[in-house]
Design a protein around this motif. Sequence first.
Motif, mmCIF file in Angstrom:
data_model
loop_
_atom_site.group_PDB
_atom_site.id
_atom_site.type_symbol
_atom_site.label_atom_id
_atom_site.label_comp_id
_atom_site.label_asym_id
_atom_site.label_seq_id
_atom_site.Cartn_x
_atom_site.Cartn_y
_atom_site.Cartn_z
ATOM 1 N N PHE A 1 0.827 -1.216 0.000
ATOM 2 C CA PHE A 1 0.000 0.000 0.000
ATOM 3 C C PHE A 1 0.859 1.263 0.000
ATOM 4 N N SER A 2 1.941 1.207 0.753
ATOM 5 C CA SER A 2 2.822 2.372 0.853
ATOM 6 C C SER A 2 4.192 1.930 1.335
ATOM 7 N N VAL A 3 5.228 2.429 0.670
ATOM 8 C CA VAL A 3 6.596 2.099 1.077
ATOM 9 C C VAL A 3 6.908 2.715 2.447
ATOM 10 N N ILE B 1 6.847 3.791 9.365
ATOM 11 C CA ILE B 1 6.015 4.459 10.371
ATOM 12 C C ILE B 1 5.591 3.474 11.456
ATOM 13 N N VAL B 2 5.129 2.286 11.038
ATOM 14 C CA VAL B 2 4.681 1.274 12.002
ATOM 15 C C VAL B 2 5.839 0.837 12.898
ATOM 16 N N SER B 3 7.010 0.571 12.304
ATOM 17 C CA SER B 3 8.159 0.128 13.103
ATOM 18 C C SER B 3 8.617 1.222 14.062
ATOM 19 N N LEU C 1 6.201 1.210 16.968
ATOM 20 C CA LEU C 1 6.427 0.025 17.801
ATOM 21 C C LEU C 1 7.701 0.163 18.638
ATOM 22 N N PHE C 2 8.772 0.719 18.042
ATOM 23 C CA PHE C 2 10.012 0.939 18.796
ATOM 24 C C PHE C 2 9.787 1.913 19.950
ATOM 25 N N THR C 3 8.997 2.956 19.707
ATOM 26 C CA THR C 3 8.704 3.936 20.749
ATOM 27 C C THR C 3 7.936 3.291 21.898
#
Length: 212
Positions: free
Chosen positions: A1-3, A8-10, A13-15
Amino acid sequence: FSVRLPMIVSGVLFTILSIVLAIYMPENNFKPSAPEDLNTFKKMGYTFKSGLKFIKRKAIIMILLSVTLFYGLSSEGYDRLSNAHFLQDTILPKLWNLKSVTWFGIFGILGMILSVIVMHFIENKLKTEEKNKNQNGKLLLYINIVYILFMLIFALTRNFSLMLIAYLATNTFRTINEPIFSAWLNGHIDDKARSTVLSINGQINSLGQILG
Protein backbone atom coordinates in the motif's frame (compact mmCIF):
# COMPACT_ATOMS: atom_id res chain seq x y z
CA PHE A 1 0.00 0.00 0.00
CA SER A 2 2.82 2.37 0.85
CA VAL A 3 6.60 2.10 1.08
CA ARG A 4 6.52 4.52 4.05
CA LEU A 5 4.02 2.42 6.03
CA PRO A 6 6.52 -0.17 7.42
CA MET A 7 8.83 2.68 8.52
CA ILE A 8 6.02 4.46 10.37
CA VAL A 9 4.68 1.27 12.00
CA SER A 10 8.16 0.13 13.10
CA GLY A 11 8.91 3.61 14.50
CA VAL A 12 5.73 3.57 16.57
CA LEU A 13 6.43 0.02 17.80
CA PHE A 14 10.01 0.94 18.80
CA THR A 15 8.70 3.94 20.75
CA ILE A 16 6.13 1.79 22.59
CA LEU A 17 8.77 -0.88 23.28
CA SER A 18 11.16 1.76 24.69
CA ILE A 19 8.49 3.02 27.11
CA VAL A 20 7.61 -0.54 28.22
CA LEU A 21 11.29 -1.41 28.79
CA ALA A 22 11.92 1.84 30.70
CA ILE A 23 9.08 0.91 33.10
CA TYR A 24 9.58 -2.86 33.46
CA MET A 25 13.37 -3.27 33.03
CA PRO A 26 15.03 -0.63 35.26
CA GLU A 27 18.82 -0.77 35.75
CA ASN A 28 18.83 -1.51 39.48
CA ASN A 29 22.22 -3.13 40.00
CA PHE A 30 24.45 -0.86 37.92
CA LYS A 31 27.82 -0.06 39.53
CA PRO A 32 30.15 2.25 37.55
CA SER A 33 33.67 0.85 37.13
CA ALA A 34 35.29 4.31 37.10
CA PRO A 35 35.98 6.14 40.43
CA GLU A 36 33.16 8.48 41.43
CA ASP A 37 35.46 11.51 41.96
CA LEU A 38 36.30 11.75 38.22
CA ASN A 39 34.35 14.03 35.91
CA THR A 40 32.32 12.66 32.98
CA PHE A 41 35.08 12.77 30.36
CA LYS A 42 37.73 11.33 32.70
CA LYS A 43 35.32 8.50 33.57
CA MET A 44 34.91 7.79 29.84
CA GLY A 45 38.69 7.74 29.39
CA TYR A 46 39.19 5.52 32.45
CA THR A 47 36.56 3.03 31.26
CA PHE A 48 37.96 2.97 27.71
CA LYS A 49 41.54 2.38 28.92
CA SER A 50 40.35 -0.38 31.27
CA GLY A 51 38.61 -2.09 28.34
CA LEU A 52 41.73 -1.87 26.16
CA LYS A 53 43.92 -3.30 28.93
CA PHE A 54 41.53 -6.22 29.31
CA ILE A 55 41.51 -6.86 25.53
CA LYS A 56 45.33 -6.83 25.36
CA ARG A 57 45.53 -9.40 28.17
CA LYS A 58 43.27 -11.95 26.46
CA ALA A 59 44.35 -13.33 23.08
CA ILE A 60 40.91 -14.90 22.46
CA ILE A 61 39.27 -11.44 22.64
CA MET A 62 41.82 -10.08 20.13
CA ILE A 63 40.97 -12.95 17.77
CA LEU A 64 37.21 -12.40 18.16
CA LEU A 65 37.55 -8.66 17.51
CA SER A 66 39.64 -9.43 14.40
CA VAL A 67 36.84 -11.72 13.22
CA THR A 68 34.39 -8.85 13.78
CA LEU A 69 36.52 -6.55 11.58
CA PHE A 70 36.47 -9.00 8.66
CA TYR A 71 32.79 -9.65 9.29
CA GLY A 72 32.12 -5.94 8.86
CA LEU A 73 34.33 -5.81 5.76
CA SER A 74 32.37 -8.59 4.08
CA SER A 75 28.85 -7.65 5.12
CA GLU A 76 28.68 -4.08 3.85
CA GLY A 77 29.17 -4.85 0.15
CA TYR A 78 26.71 -7.70 0.41
CA ASP A 79 24.08 -5.57 2.19
CA ARG A 80 24.37 -2.65 -0.23
CA LEU A 81 24.66 -4.58 -3.51
CA SER A 82 22.67 -7.82 -3.08
CA ASN A 83 19.40 -6.26 -4.29
CA ALA A 84 21.20 -4.65 -7.24
CA HIS A 85 22.66 -8.09 -8.06
CA PHE A 86 19.12 -9.51 -8.29
CA LEU A 87 17.89 -6.62 -10.42
CA GLN A 88 20.82 -6.35 -12.84
CA ASP A 89 22.25 -9.86 -13.14
CA THR A 90 19.15 -12.07 -13.16
CA ILE A 91 15.41 -11.93 -13.91
CA LEU A 92 12.87 -11.96 -11.08
CA PRO A 93 9.86 -14.26 -11.62
CA LYS A 94 6.90 -12.84 -13.54
CA LEU A 95 4.22 -13.88 -11.05
CA TRP A 96 1.01 -11.88 -10.49
CA ASN A 97 2.87 -8.79 -11.75
CA LEU A 98 4.60 -8.44 -8.37
CA LYS A 99 7.04 -5.54 -8.13
CA SER A 100 10.67 -6.02 -7.14
CA VAL A 101 10.09 -4.42 -3.71
CA THR A 102 7.43 -7.06 -3.02
CA TRP A 103 9.78 -9.86 -4.05
CA PHE A 104 12.45 -8.57 -1.66
CA GLY A 105 9.82 -8.52 1.09
CA ILE A 106 8.94 -12.16 0.31
CA PHE A 107 12.65 -13.10 0.34
CA GLY A 108 12.97 -11.41 3.74
CA ILE A 109 10.00 -13.31 5.20
CA LEU A 110 11.32 -16.63 3.84
CA GLY A 111 14.73 -15.86 5.34
CA MET A 112 13.27 -15.12 8.79
CA ILE A 113 11.25 -18.35 8.82
CA LEU A 114 14.28 -20.37 7.69
CA SER A 115 16.47 -18.73 10.36
CA VAL A 116 13.99 -19.59 13.12
CA ILE A 117 13.87 -23.26 12.03
CA VAL A 118 17.66 -23.63 11.74
CA MET A 119 18.25 -21.75 15.02
CA HIS A 120 15.86 -24.13 16.79
CA PHE A 121 17.92 -27.17 15.73
CA ILE A 122 21.22 -25.48 16.64
CA GLU A 123 19.86 -24.44 20.05
CA ASN A 124 18.92 -28.04 20.80
CA LYS A 125 22.38 -29.18 19.72
CA LEU A 126 24.05 -26.65 22.02
CA LYS A 127 21.87 -27.74 24.95
CA THR A 128 22.84 -31.40 24.51
CA GLU A 129 26.55 -30.50 24.37
CA GLU A 130 26.67 -27.55 26.78
CA LYS A 131 29.33 -29.23 28.94
CA ASN A 132 31.79 -28.93 26.05
CA LYS A 133 33.15 -25.37 26.33
CA ASN A 134 34.71 -25.49 22.87
CA GLN A 135 31.42 -26.41 21.18
CA ASN A 136 30.44 -22.81 20.46
CA GLY A 137 33.82 -22.15 18.87
CA LYS A 138 33.63 -25.19 16.62
CA LEU A 139 30.05 -24.40 15.69
CA LEU A 140 31.00 -20.80 14.82
CA LEU A 141 33.82 -22.07 12.60
CA TYR A 142 31.48 -24.40 10.66
CA ILE A 143 28.74 -21.76 10.37
CA ASN A 144 31.15 -19.15 9.01
CA ILE A 145 32.75 -21.53 6.50
CA VAL A 146 29.28 -22.32 5.08
CA TYR A 147 28.33 -18.61 5.29
CA ILE A 148 31.41 -17.62 3.22
CA LEU A 149 30.80 -20.36 0.63
CA PHE A 150 27.16 -19.35 0.08
CA MET A 151 28.10 -15.66 -0.15
CA LEU A 152 30.66 -16.53 -2.86
CA ILE A 153 28.07 -18.61 -4.74
CA PHE A 154 25.59 -15.72 -4.51
CA ALA A 155 28.17 -13.24 -5.84
CA LEU A 156 29.28 -15.42 -8.76
CA THR A 157 26.00 -16.90 -10.06
CA ARG A 158 23.46 -15.33 -12.40
CA ASN A 159 20.95 -18.17 -12.19
CA PHE A 160 17.91 -16.95 -10.25
CA SER A 161 17.15 -20.22 -8.43
CA LEU A 162 20.76 -20.70 -7.32
CA MET A 163 21.04 -17.02 -6.44
CA LEU A 164 17.91 -17.20 -4.26
CA ILE A 165 19.09 -20.35 -2.46
CA ALA A 166 22.51 -18.78 -1.82
CA TYR A 167 20.89 -15.51 -0.69
CA LEU A 168 18.57 -17.23 1.80
CA ALA A 169 21.39 -19.46 3.08
CA THR A 170 23.78 -16.50 3.50
CA ASN A 171 21.20 -14.53 5.48
CA THR A 172 20.25 -17.57 7.56
CA PHE A 173 23.82 -18.45 8.56
CA ARG A 174 24.60 -14.80 9.28
CA THR A 175 21.50 -14.52 11.49
CA ILE A 176 22.30 -17.63 13.54
CA ASN A 177 25.98 -16.66 13.74
CA GLU A 178 25.32 -13.43 15.65
CA PRO A 179 23.73 -14.76 18.90
CA ILE A 180 26.26 -17.62 19.16
CA PHE A 181 29.15 -15.20 18.57
CA SER A 182 27.72 -12.77 21.15
CA ALA A 183 27.31 -15.56 23.72
CA TRP A 184 30.86 -16.79 23.17
CA LEU A 185 32.29 -13.26 23.34
CA ASN A 186 30.36 -12.52 26.55
CA GLY A 187 31.68 -15.74 28.06
CA HIS A 188 35.26 -14.47 27.76
CA ILE A 189 34.69 -10.95 29.18
CA ASP A 190 34.94 -9.90 32.83
CA ASP A 191 31.94 -8.05 34.28
CA LYS A 192 33.87 -4.79 34.78
CA ALA A 193 34.97 -4.60 31.14
CA ARG A 194 31.89 -6.13 29.47
CA SER A 195 30.07 -3.02 28.24
CA THR A 196 33.29 -1.40 27.01
CA VAL A 197 34.49 -4.47 25.13
CA LEU A 198 31.05 -4.96 23.55
CA SER A 199 31.04 -1.30 22.50
CA ILE A 200 34.54 -1.65 21.00
CA ASN A 201 33.34 -4.77 19.18
CA GLY A 202 30.46 -2.77 17.69
CA GLN A 203 32.78 0.06 16.64
CA ILE A 204 35.19 -2.38 14.97
CA ASN A 205 32.25 -3.88 13.03
CA SER A 206 31.28 -0.37 11.92
CA LEU A 207 34.89 0.40 10.94
CA GLY A 208 34.96 -2.77 8.85
CA GLN A 209 31.72 -1.74 7.12
CA ILE A 210 33.10 1.73 6.31
CA LEU A 211 36.35 0.28 4.92
CA GLY A 212 34.41 -2.41 3.03
